[in-house]
Scaffold this active site. Structure first.
Site, mmCIF file in Angstrom:
data_model
loop_
_atom_site.group_PDB
_atom_site.id
_atom_site.type_symbol
_atom_site.label_atom_id
_atom_site.label_comp_id
_atom_site.label_asym_id
_atom_site.label_seq_id
_atom_site.Cartn_x
_atom_site.Cartn_y
_atom_site.Cartn_z
ATOM 1 N N GLU A 91 0.822 -1.199 0.000
ATOM 2 C CA GLU A 91 0.000 0.000 0.000
ATOM 3 C C GLU A 91 0.866 1.264 0.000
ATOM 4 O O GLU A 91 1.869 1.335 0.694
ATOM 5 C CB GLU A 91 -0.894 0.018 1.246
ATOM 6 C CG GLU A 91 -1.641 -1.300 1.433
ATOM 7 C CD GLU A 91 -2.596 -1.300 2.622
ATOM 8 O OE1 GLU A 91 -2.894 -0.226 3.150
ATOM 9 O OE2 GLU A 91 -3.043 -2.396 2.991
ATOM 10 N N CYS A 104 3.417 8.503 0.477
ATOM 11 C CA CYS A 104 3.837 7.706 1.626
ATOM 12 C C CYS A 104 3.988 6.266 1.136
ATOM 13 O O CYS A 104 3.025 5.689 0.637
ATOM 14 C CB CYS A 104 2.757 7.830 2.700
ATOM 15 S SG CYS A 104 3.061 6.831 4.143
ATOM 16 N N CYS A 111 5.075 -5.765 9.514
ATOM 17 C CA CYS A 111 6.221 -5.211 10.231
ATOM 18 C C CYS A 111 6.497 -6.084 11.445
ATOM 19 O O CYS A 111 5.585 -6.558 12.109
ATOM 20 C CB CYS A 111 5.922 -3.773 10.684
ATOM 21 S SG CYS A 111 7.320 -2.995 11.513
ATOM 22 N N CYS A 115 4.703 -2.497 17.372
ATOM 23 C CA CYS A 115 4.375 -1.364 18.251
ATOM 24 C C CYS A 115 2.902 -1.467 18.655
ATOM 25 O O CYS A 115 2.046 -1.829 17.846
ATOM 26 C CB CYS A 115 4.650 -0.044 17.546
ATOM 27 S SG CYS A 115 6.378 0.106 17.044
ATOM 28 N N CYS A 118 0.023 0.407 16.535
ATOM 29 C CA CYS A 118 0.086 0.416 15.066
ATOM 30 C C CYS A 118 -0.594 -0.814 14.465
ATOM 31 O O CYS A 118 -0.300 -1.940 14.854
ATOM 32 C CB CYS A 118 1.552 0.491 14.642
ATOM 33 S SG CYS A 118 1.789 0.379 12.870
ATOM 34 N N GLY A 165 5.714 -1.128 7.316
ATOM 35 C CA GLY A 165 7.050 -1.668 7.493
ATOM 36 C C GLY A 165 8.010 -0.742 8.200
ATOM 37 O O GLY A 165 7.763 0.452 8.357
ATOM 38 N N GLU A 166 9.118 -1.324 8.627
ATOM 39 C CA GLU A 166 10.191 -0.574 9.276
ATOM 40 C C GLU A 166 11.328 -0.500 8.260
ATOM 41 O O GLU A 166 12.041 -1.493 8.031
ATOM 42 C CB GLU A 166 10.615 -1.296 10.564
ATOM 43 C CG GLU A 166 11.924 -0.827 11.155
ATOM 44 C CD GLU A 166 12.043 0.688 11.278
ATOM 45 O OE1 GLU A 166 11.168 1.336 11.851
ATOM 46 O OE2 GLU A 166 13.058 1.225 10.769
ATOM 47 N N SER A 197 11.513 7.135 7.847
ATOM 48 C CA SER A 197 11.021 7.171 9.227
ATOM 49 C C SER A 197 11.307 5.829 9.895
ATOM 50 O O SER A 197 10.999 4.772 9.352
ATOM 51 C CB SER A 197 9.517 7.444 9.227
ATOM 52 O OG SER A 197 8.987 7.326 10.532
ATOM 53 N N SER A 219 10.646 7.832 15.259
ATOM 54 C CA SER A 219 9.408 7.733 16.034
ATOM 55 C C SER A 219 9.758 7.529 17.493
ATOM 56 O O SER A 219 10.130 6.428 17.895
ATOM 57 C CB SER A 219 8.577 6.547 15.528
ATOM 58 O OG SER A 219 8.290 6.729 14.161
ATOM 59 N N LEU A 220 9.646 8.589 18.282
ATOM 60 C CA LEU A 220 10.032 8.511 19.697
ATOM 61 C C LEU A 220 8.857 8.008 20.553
ATOM 62 O O LEU A 220 8.954 6.991 21.224
ATOM 63 C CB LEU A 220 10.521 9.887 20.161
ATOM 64 C CG LEU A 220 11.053 9.966 21.595
ATOM 65 C CD1 LEU A 220 12.240 9.047 21.810
ATOM 66 C CD2 LEU A 220 11.414 11.409 21.953
ATOM 67 N N ASN A 221 7.772 8.736 20.527
ATOM 68 C CA ASN A 221 6.478 8.255 21.068
ATOM 69 C C ASN A 221 6.403 8.038 22.581
ATOM 70 O O ASN A 221 5.352 7.634 23.087
ATOM 71 C CB ASN A 221 6.024 6.963 20.372
ATOM 72 C CG ASN A 221 5.781 7.167 18.886
ATOM 73 O OD1 ASN A 221 5.594 8.287 18.448
ATOM 74 N ND2 ASN A 221 5.805 6.103 18.111
ATOM 75 N N ASN A 295 -4.376 7.609 15.592
ATOM 76 C CA ASN A 295 -5.492 7.219 14.720
ATOM 77 C C ASN A 295 -6.019 5.873 15.193
ATOM 78 O O ASN A 295 -5.325 4.867 15.074
ATOM 79 C CB ASN A 295 -5.012 7.067 13.270
ATOM 80 C CG ASN A 295 -4.734 8.413 12.635
ATOM 81 O OD1 ASN A 295 -5.546 9.314 12.709
ATOM 82 N ND2 ASN A 295 -3.556 8.547 12.034
ATOM 83 N N CYS A 338 -1.777 7.477 9.058
ATOM 84 C CA CYS A 338 -0.639 6.849 9.744
ATOM 85 C C CYS A 338 -1.100 5.683 10.599
ATOM 86 O O CYS A 338 -2.059 5.802 11.348
ATOM 87 C CB CYS A 338 -0.002 7.831 10.722
ATOM 88 S SG CYS A 338 0.892 9.138 9.968
HETATM 89 N N1 SAH Z 1 8.082 1.964 10.822
HETATM 90 C C1 SAH Z 1 8.381 3.338 10.688
HETATM 91 C C2 SAH Z 1 7.583 4.018 9.602
HETATM 92 C C3 SAH Z 1 6.129 3.652 9.478
HETATM 93 S S1 SAH Z 1 5.062 4.187 10.766
HETATM 94 C C4 SAH Z 1 8.210 4.044 12.001
HETATM 95 O O1 SAH Z 1 7.654 3.468 12.923
HETATM 96 O O2 SAH Z 1 8.653 5.190 12.101
HETATM 97 C C5 SAH Z 1 4.959 5.946 10.429
HETATM 98 C C6 SAH Z 1 4.534 6.776 11.643
HETATM 99 O O3 SAH Z 1 3.190 6.468 11.998
HETATM 100 C C7 SAH Z 1 5.385 6.506 12.881
HETATM 101 O O4 SAH Z 1 5.832 7.726 13.424
HETATM 102 C C8 SAH Z 1 4.429 5.831 13.834
HETATM 103 O O5 SAH Z 1 4.769 6.143 15.156
HETATM 104 C C9 SAH Z 1 3.091 6.413 13.397
HETATM 105 N N2 SAH Z 1 1.924 5.599 13.750
HETATM 106 C C10 SAH Z 1 1.830 4.265 13.762
HETATM 107 N N3 SAH Z 1 0.585 3.888 14.145
HETATM 108 C C11 SAH Z 1 -0.118 5.025 14.357
HETATM 109 C C12 SAH Z 1 -1.468 5.304 14.724
HETATM 110 N N4 SAH Z 1 -2.335 4.324 14.947
HETATM 111 N N5 SAH Z 1 -1.846 6.589 14.826
HETATM 112 C C13 SAH Z 1 -0.976 7.588 14.554
HETATM 113 N N6 SAH Z 1 0.298 7.386 14.172
HETATM 114 C C14 SAH Z 1 0.723 6.125 14.084
HETATM 115 FE FE1 SF4 Z 2 6.342 -1.104 12.441
HETATM 116 FE FE2 SF4 Z 2 6.442 1.572 12.441
HETATM 117 FE FE3 SF4 Z 2 4.138 0.269 12.942
HETATM 118 FE FE4 SF4 Z 2 6.080 0.203 14.743
HETATM 119 S S1 SF4 Z 2 4.959 2.028 14.060
HETATM 120 S S2 SF4 Z 2 4.864 -1.549 14.050
HETATM 121 S S3 SF4 Z 2 7.892 0.159 13.434
HETATM 122 S S4 SF4 Z 2 5.290 0.274 11.031
#
Ligand code: SAH
Ligand code: SF4
Length: 364
Positions: A91, A104, A111, A115, A118, A165-166, A197, A219-221, A295, A338
């Site tokens: 996608e 994007c 992945c 996380c 996600c 994916g990562e 990212s 992605s610190l979070n 989201n 995202c």
């Molecule tokens: N794997 C990489 C890139 C894909 S995720 C990474 O984690 O950075 C892209 C961004 O979407 C990341 O910053 C992640 O923290 C964010 N993300 C993942 N799930 C989300 C969600 N449900 N709502 C908002 N952002 C989200």
């Molecule tokens: Fe993979 Fe990025 Fe989603 Fe974490 S946020 S599961 S690294 S795609």
């Protein structure tokens, strides 16, 4: 598609048996046709005739992915659904801006990072995309935009590796893809407008910094290892201090700042203590914070803070001298926002519907 220029030349010489005299010019013509002009037909590369053309036509095809479906949200965001040769779905999302569009793209199917917030993470890792499949998303998105002037989607100038994916779990395919995307004789995207990212695979961040001049997003979070261990299991291997070290080391010639992504989760990482700790963590680092309101997706127990609280969190960071912005949510309606790419095993994609299909065959 996907070969480096040297590998393409090698393939023409070794596999197609071109003479040394023909290799250089043919390499250049193929390269420009593929990447500058998004040419789709291997049997009609401009400037390549006769026997060489016949050998190319017999050798295969250009596109590694087939574009199966386009779903468009009311805000103009388009989700492109591709299929690999193995039948897996890949996608990408086109996000139109005022003057330019952002694409994007995905780097893996699913992945492995799992996380907690996600949807892609829920799938687990099903496979890596190769360089051709990664670049192919950009080329085919460009063709789609060019072929559909009615949609008035502005030209594609930004690419973000923020889909499925990562990317730094698949660096052998991703890093060469970033180099091809910015090649001056090809797509010629600006290195500042190509962003990888990552969830924070520290050695691969260092490698990206050495091998490609593109932009980094991290992605610190979370602001404590305790919370980040739980939200992002990769933190147990590369904790926050190690990640900040990688940001500090990242070479910043053209890329003035590293983007730090921070998904706001109500009651988890959005408190007053988080503001203080976040400001302290990034003090003296060349970063800009990008706040993303979570989201929601089916099956997730986490929730997003109110819009007022998101603004408050940003303002509190700014009051402490931290550069911070809020990422606008786009593409909700087709599940293209995202963290909403992919689907967990067995689950239907609630909320997704086919809004409009373009005549895809005519784009090829
Ligand atoms: N794997 C990489 C890139 C894909 S995720 C990474 O984690 O950075 C892209 C961004 O979407 C990341 O910053 C992640 O923290 C964010 N993300 C993942 N799930 C989300 C969600 N449900 N709502 C908002 N952002 C989200
Ligand atoms: Fe993979 Fe990025 Fe989603 Fe974490 S946020 S599961 S690294 S795609």
């Amino acid at each position: 598609m996907g070969l480096s220029r040297e590998a393409l030349a090698g393939w023409l010489a070794d596999d197609l048996g071109l003479s040394a005299a023909d290799v250089e010019g043919t390499t250049r013509r193929i390269w420009t046709a593929l990447y500058r002009h998004a040419h789709a037909d291997i049997s009609s590369i401009p400037g390549v005739r006769g026997e060489i053309r016949r050998r190319l036509a017999a050798a295969g095809r250009i596109d590694a992915l087939s574009l199966d479906e386009i779903r468009e949200a009311a805000d103009g965001t388009k989700k492109l659904l591709f299929k690999t040769d193995e039948g897996a779905i890949v996608e990408s999302v086109v996000i139109p801006g005022k003057e330019r569009s952002t694409l994007c793209i995905s780097s893996q199917i699913g992945c492995a990072m799992r996380c907690a917030f996600c949807l892609t993470g829920k799938m687990g890792l099903r496979g890596d995309l190769n360089t051709a499949e990664i670049i192919g998303q950009v080329i085919q998105a460009r063709r789609t935009i060019d072929a559909d002037p009615e949609s008035r989607t502005p030209p594609l100038s930004n690419v973000v590796f923020m889909g499925m994916g990562e990317p730094l779990h698949n660096p052998d395919a991703v890093i060469p893809a970033t180099r091809t995307l910015i090649d001056h004789e090809g797509l010629d995207l600006s290195a500042r407008r190509v962003t990888v990212s990552t969830s924070g695979i520290v050695p691969a961040i260092d490698r990206l910094g050495q091998e490609s001049p593109v932009q980094l997003a991290v992605s610190l979070n979370a602001t404590t290892d305790e919370v980040r261990d739980w939200l992002m299991p990769i933190n147990r291997k590369y904790p926050i201090a190690a990640l900040l070290g990688a940001i500090r080391r990242y070479p910043l010639r053209q890329r003035a700042r590293v983007l730090v992504e921070y998904v706001l989760l109500a009651g988890v990482n959005d408190g007053a203590g988080d503001v203080e700790r976040l400001a302290a963590l990034v003090r003296d680092l060349p970063v800009k914070i990008n706040l993303i309101a979570f989201n929601p997706h089916p099956g997730s127990e986490l929730s997003r803070p109110s819009p007022t609280h998101v603004l408050h969190f940003r303002d509190e960071l700014r009051a402490r001298g931290v550069a911070a912005g809020i990422r606008a949510t786009r593409g909700d309606e087709t599940m293209a926002a995202c963290g909403q790419l992919g689907r967990p095993p067995g689950a239907e994609q609630a909320g997704a519907r086919r809004v409009r299909s373009l005549p895809i065959a005519s784009l090829r």
